[in-house]
Design a protein around this motif. Structure first.
Motif, mmCIF file in Angstrom:
data_model
loop_
_atom_site.group_PDB
_atom_site.id
_atom_site.type_symbol
_atom_site.label_atom_id
_atom_site.label_comp_id
_atom_site.label_asym_id
_atom_site.label_seq_id
_atom_site.Cartn_x
_atom_site.Cartn_y
_atom_site.Cartn_z
ATOM 1 N N LYS A 1 -2.956 1.615 10.526
ATOM 2 C CA LYS A 1 -2.498 2.726 9.696
ATOM 3 C C LYS A 1 -0.998 2.911 9.900
ATOM 4 O O LYS A 1 -0.467 2.641 10.963
ATOM 5 C CB LYS A 1 -3.220 4.016 10.104
ATOM 6 C CG LYS A 1 -4.729 3.949 9.957
ATOM 7 C CD LYS A 1 -5.149 3.970 8.510
ATOM 8 C CE LYS A 1 -6.668 3.835 8.382
ATOM 9 N NZ LYS A 1 -7.082 3.592 7.000
ATOM 10 N N SER B 1 -5.258 8.146 0.113
ATOM 11 C CA SER B 1 -5.319 7.639 1.482
ATOM 12 C C SER B 1 -4.668 8.572 2.489
ATOM 13 O O SER B 1 -4.910 8.446 3.688
ATOM 14 C CB SER B 1 -4.615 6.282 1.586
ATOM 15 O OG SER B 1 -4.871 5.517 0.461
ATOM 16 N N GLU C 1 -8.791 -3.581 2.898
ATOM 17 C CA GLU C 1 -9.656 -2.798 2.004
ATOM 18 C C GLU C 1 -10.004 -3.576 0.739
ATOM 19 O O GLU C 1 -9.988 -3.047 -0.376
ATOM 20 C CB GLU C 1 -8.984 -1.469 1.633
ATOM 21 C CG GLU C 1 -8.879 -0.509 2.810
ATOM 22 C CD GLU C 1 -8.230 0.807 2.417
ATOM 23 O OE1 GLU C 1 -8.132 1.078 1.207
ATOM 24 O OE2 GLU C 1 -7.829 1.548 3.320
ATOM 25 N N TYR D 1 -3.212 6.004 -5.068
ATOM 26 C CA TYR D 1 -3.803 5.378 -3.894
ATOM 27 C C TYR D 1 -3.237 6.001 -2.620
ATOM 28 O O TYR D 1 -3.978 6.332 -1.691
ATOM 29 C CB TYR D 1 -3.531 3.873 -3.932
ATOM 30 C CG TYR D 1 -4.014 3.161 -2.697
ATOM 31 C CD1 TYR D 1 -5.355 2.813 -2.559
ATOM 32 C CD2 TYR D 1 -3.140 2.861 -1.662
ATOM 33 C CE1 TYR D 1 -5.809 2.184 -1.419
ATOM 34 C CE2 TYR D 1 -3.582 2.229 -0.520
ATOM 35 C CZ TYR D 1 -4.921 1.889 -0.394
ATOM 36 O OH TYR D 1 -5.367 1.270 0.731
#
Lengths: 303, 400, 294
Positions: free
Chosen positions: C66, C254, C86, C250
């Protein structure tokens, strides 16, 4: 238009305009498009804002009505958010103006003899636009999180209380709004300052104006169109923004702005009438402010 | 394509009863004009007098409200601009910035699908001595060079009529004089009909065979340059084309050769054939360089008009000549005298008492009356006024 | 929304080209601010402005799943495997954004250019109302534009997908195209087109051989502006996208659970590409100026 401050090309006298069918042929498709996808939606929004819940339907089902009560409800429920939005937007606009004007002045006036430096700085001003503004905002969130270098240093230097936070505060939201809109403010001001004939400044100095007076009486008034355009370009989107104030970004539990409320009502709670009523209120207030502001600034011809 | 010939020689132009009205103002009152083939014709007037509109009407860029335009005898009033055998050298040159010099010059030939457009374009560029710059863009050329390219781009089409809209207006004085001579010699060389619009009287006088002085949408006077200068017919021509001393008074006596006008008690004699009007109140005048300055009253000899005594109120030395302003009691305004500096020293100084005289045959009588001289020249731009008027009218129409 | 500025900046750069105002060497008389105060202040401001960008680029090389503040060592993995994480969701979103951007740009630029030419050249009844209709979309907060369109699609029963996003993007791009191209049309010397007519060009020939090439820089700037607006738009897209994900959307989604570091890679790549393009354009412009000055 206020935004025409971006487009600096000198207009040349045009031949008298003619009335012609070709004109309408050129105009019609675009205007029809705007009528269909801008005007009609506004009307939809107005109608939606007056809807009443469908007593026999599911959540999110509404019937057309003249339910003015929606407006009373949203104002009493979200009055605080509405005020907060305009408050944040106002402070952020003022802060962005204070930061941007010297930048614009430096690039537009001081750097004239150095075109290369001027070009580089101009590119740097617009550079933030080349990165998604969501990511930029997240970058600040991470750079200023409790465990970040900046915050831990501030705390070590006792410049910040040990238990204080940056993210999630009103200050953080305003900080984010200011940061995001600095280029919007800088560019139009730069555009007017860049065109400023420095001979006016010399004339001002020649006529016994001190540097401060020359700035106040000559430079500032002449750059007003840029200031007006810049403040509008900052204030309008800032008032409607919901990214900075979102809890996933720089906001906290009690920093929600009108945009957050509209988003939540529309996309999460499916309370379309409330979202629509809030949108109409937001739009009406902004148009009123813009109208008064532009008139007061004496720049009606910008519109 | 054009059913009109692109002649090797110029064609004549005939404007009949032209009237042009724009919303809000009239640009051309009533215009009748014939320009003979092969001539260099200048339309001279202040800005806003309708001269540029006249040119645009001939080019087909505007349509007349009424009247007919004939080129070489063919009525072209309803022919659109791109089908008229006419080319224009625009005031701003209007060179296409995105095309090279050569492509600019070849533009018209290509549109008309003339064989070997580039060869002809090179030839035209050689005529204006710019062939070595054929590959450049207009922005890389100086003003004078651009002017010559604009000329080449027009004459390469061999138009029956070449229109020049203040083509030298953007050049500095020295270059302008040089280009005047070049234009004149090119015109002689190619033998086309030139219609030249300008507000510069010197330009018009040095270049044109015939000059038409235009004012407020009508032609005031038309003729050879020296004819216009020596014998102006209206107060406007007398003052726009050079300077004049004008006097207004009643005709008090007349004989088969001359009329006598009483101007503030002084009798001024003007030859009958040089006076446009022979009775009633008339304006008469004389050019400043025709007036002599005397330190003592000259003896009346019947061949000269004498004014005085007056007083010198201003002296300005301009090199070749000295200009005196003289006030004469009983005569409205000040008189201007140009004296050649051929002798030694001034013939008069500030405050001196002087007499003025000029030969009777140098005087002229006008068809209209001179207005009282204004304290300041009226510098209101008629174009600006017209534009304001038009804008006001347009918003009014839109609001209605 | 930040696309507004990006495009505006591009329009601004372009406008400079339209009117090469001689940057006259100004006598550097110190007017107002102190001799050093202003440069120092501006330097600090620029550092502030650029910090998040540097952060994003640097942390695109961070060896962490991340995106976050802790530096875990340098890696090129994220750049090499950008479309793997992903199941390529980042890249899919990016691809959607590009596709939507291109189509919206083509439509908006065409419609907007037509309007701009019409407004400068022709007279209309009710031109005040037309100006207002063009101005209002720019003065309306995006959240209102987004909610309005969404309410409309809801009322008519149009399912939200790629098409509704494109319809929305074209709508808010048109006005900006009009403003940009209009300035270019208004700066076009009418004598150039008259010269075209005078030189035997039919109306169609004059348009394609004179008018259009001369408007091209303005149209190009407007297209870039449209693309930037569309590519970076989140707020309006969020209301009208249904299940379609664009790159900004996105990131927004996220943000709750942490942004994959690959998002930094894509943003950095876009940034560097745009920067190179602008620098090349500027250098080209400078070189042309130099050549002209010769």
């Amino acid at each position: 238009m206020a935004f025409a401050a971006f487009a600096t090309a000198e207009a040349v006298p045009q031949a008298p305009k003619r009335a012609s069918r070709i004109g309408w042929f050129l105009l019609a498709p675009g205007l029809a498009y705007l009528a269909l996808f801008f005007l009609t939606p506004l009307i939809s929004l107005l109608l939606t804002s007056l809807q009443a819940p469908d007593l026999y339907g599911d959540i999110g089902a509404y019937v057309y009505a003249f339910n003015w009560q929606n407006y009373v409800d949203v104002v009493s429920e979200y009055g605080e958010h509405i005020l907060r939005s305009f408050g944040y937007a106002l402070v952020a606009t003022a802060a962005a103006l204070l930061i941007s004007y010297p930048i614009a002045y430096y690039i537009g006036v001081r750097c004239r003899s150095r075109p290369l430096l001027q070009s580089i700085l101009l590119v740097l001003v617009i550079a933030p636009f080349f990165i998604s503004f969501l990511l930029r905002t997240l970058a600040w969130k991470q750079l200023l999180s409790d465990e970040s270098f900046i915050i831990t240093s501030l705390k070590a230097l006792s410049l910040m209380a040990p238990d204080a936070h940056f993210t999630g505060t009103a200050f953080a939201v305003i900080f984010g709004l200011t940061y995001n809109f600095i280029p919007f403010m800088t560019l139009p001001i730069y555009t007017t300052l860049e065109r400023l004939d420095t001979r006016y400044l010399e004339a001002g100095a020649d006529l016994y104006g001190s540097p401060a007076t020359v700035f106040r009486k000559v430079t500032l008034p002449l750059s007003m169109p840029g200031v007006v355009a810049g403040t509008l370009l900052t204030f309008i989107p800032a008032a409607g923004d919901y990214v900075n104030a979102s809890r996933d970004f720089l906001g906290g539990t009690d920093t929600a702005m009108i945009g957050n409320v509209i988003e939540a009502n529309f996309l999460v709670l499916l309370n379309y009438p409330a979202a629509a009523a809030l949108s109409i209120i937001l739009m009406a207030v902004i148009l009123a402010i813009v109208g008064v502001y532009v008139k007061r600034a004496g720049t009606e011809d910008l519109l | 394509m054009a059913h009109l010939d692109f002649a090797e020689r110029g064609a004549d132009l005939e404007l009949a009863g032209i009237h042009k009205r724009f919303p809000g103002f009239t640009a051309i009152e009533s215009l009748d004009l014939t320009i003979p083939a092969g001539s260099f014709f200048a339309l001279l007037g202040p800005s806003g007098c309708g001269k540029t509109t006249t040119l645009r009407l001939v080019a087909g860029l505007e349509e007349p409200t009424s009247g007919r335009i004939r080129i070489g005898g063919v009525d072209v009033t309803d022919v659109t601009a791109y089908r008229r055998p006419v080319n224009t050298v625009f005031q701003s040159y209007a060179l296409f910035p995105h095309l090279s010099i050569l492509e600019n010059v070849a533009f018209g030939l290509k549109r008309r699908k003339i064989a070997d457009p580039l060869g002809l374009a090179h030839e035209a560029l050689r005529l204006v001595e710019l062939d070595h710059l054929a590959g450049r863009r207009p922005a890389q050329l100086s003003g004078g060079q651009q002017q010559r390219v604009a000329l080449a781009r027009a004459i390469v089409n061999r138009p029956a009529l070449l229109l020049l809209d203040e083509p030298l207006g953007a050049l500095d004085l020295k270059l302008r004089r040089q280009m005047q001579l070049e234009l004149k010699s090119i015109q002689t060389e190619v033998g086309l009909t030139f219609l030249h619009v300008t507000h510069d009287q010197e330009e018009a006088m040095t270049m044109a065979d015939t000059v038409a002085v235009m004012n407020k949408g009508r032609i005031e006077q038309l003729g050879a340059p020296e004819e216009l200068y020596e014998l102006p017919r209206t107060a406007f021509v007398a003052t726009f084309l050079g300077q004049s001393n004008l006097f207004t008074g009643d005709v008090v006596a007349g004989n088969p050769n001359s009329i006598t006008v009483d101007v503030g008690g002084t009798a001024i004699v003007v030859p009958l054939d040089r006076a446009a009007k022979h009775t009633g109140t008339v304006s008469v005048g004389v050019r400043p360089e025709k007036v002599a300055l005397h330190r003592s009253a000259p003896a009346p000899d019947g061949e000269r008009n004498v004014l005085g005594a007056g007083r010198v109120v201003d002296v300005s030395y301009t090199g070749v000549s000295t200009q005196y302003l003289v006030e004469v009691p009983g005569i409205a305004g000040r008189l201007t005298v140009f004296a050649q500096n051929s002798g030694v020293g001034h013939s008069a100084s500030l405050g001196d008492e002087v007499w003025l005289s000029w030969r009777v045959e140098h005087g002229f009588g006008l068809a209209d009356e001179a207005e009282a001289p204004a304290r300041f020249d009226d510098d209101t731009d008629t174009t600006a006024l017209a534009a304001q008027e038009r804008a006001a009218l347009q918003t009014e129409l839109e609001e209605a | 929304m930040s696309g507004v500025g990006a495009g505006a900046a591009l329009a601004n750069l372009e406008a400079e080209e339209v009117r090469p105002l001689p940057s006259k060497p100004t006598r550097t008389r110190r007017l107002g601010f102190g001799r050093w105060l202003l440069p120092v202040y501006v330097t600090i401001a620029f550092v502030f402005l650029l910090i998040p960008i540097v952060y994003t680029i640097v942390f695109s090389f961070n060896d962490s799943i991340k995106s976050n503040i802790a530096w875990r060592g340098f890696t090129l993995d994220k750049w090499a495997n950008v479309c793997v994480v992903e199941n390529g969701a980042v890249c899919e979103a990016f691809g959607n954004s590009i596709l939507i951007g291109v189509i919206s740009t083509l439509v908006a630029t065409t419609l907007g250019t037509m309007i701009a030419i019409a407004l400068v050249r022709y007279r209309f009844r009710g031109s005040g109302a037309i100006s207002l209709l063009l101005f209002l979309p720019m003065a309306t907060p995006e959240v209102v534009l987004g909610a309005g369109l969404a309410a409309q699609f809801l009322a008519v029963g149009v399912p939200k997908d790629m098409l509704t996003i494109i319809l929305a993007h074209v709508m808010f791009c048109i006005s900006f195209v009009v403003v940009t191209v209009k300035a270019r049309v208004a700066s076009l010397d009418p004598a150039l087109e008259e010269a075209g007519r005078d030189l035997y060009g039919s109306p169609v020939q004059v348009f394609w051989r004179v008018t259009f090439p001369l408007l091209m820089p303005g149209i190009l700037a407007a297209a870039l502006l449209s693309f930037a607006l569309s590519f970076d738009d989140f707020i309006i897209t969020n209301f009208n996208s249904g299940s379609v994900t664009t790159f900004p959307k996105y990131i927004y989604i996220s943000a709750t659970r942490g942004i994959p570091a690959e998002a930094n890679v894509i943003a950095s790549a876009v940034f560097l590409l745009a920067l190179v393009a602008v620098v090349v354009a500027q250098l080209g412009h400078a070189a042309r100026e130099k050549r002209l000055a010769r």
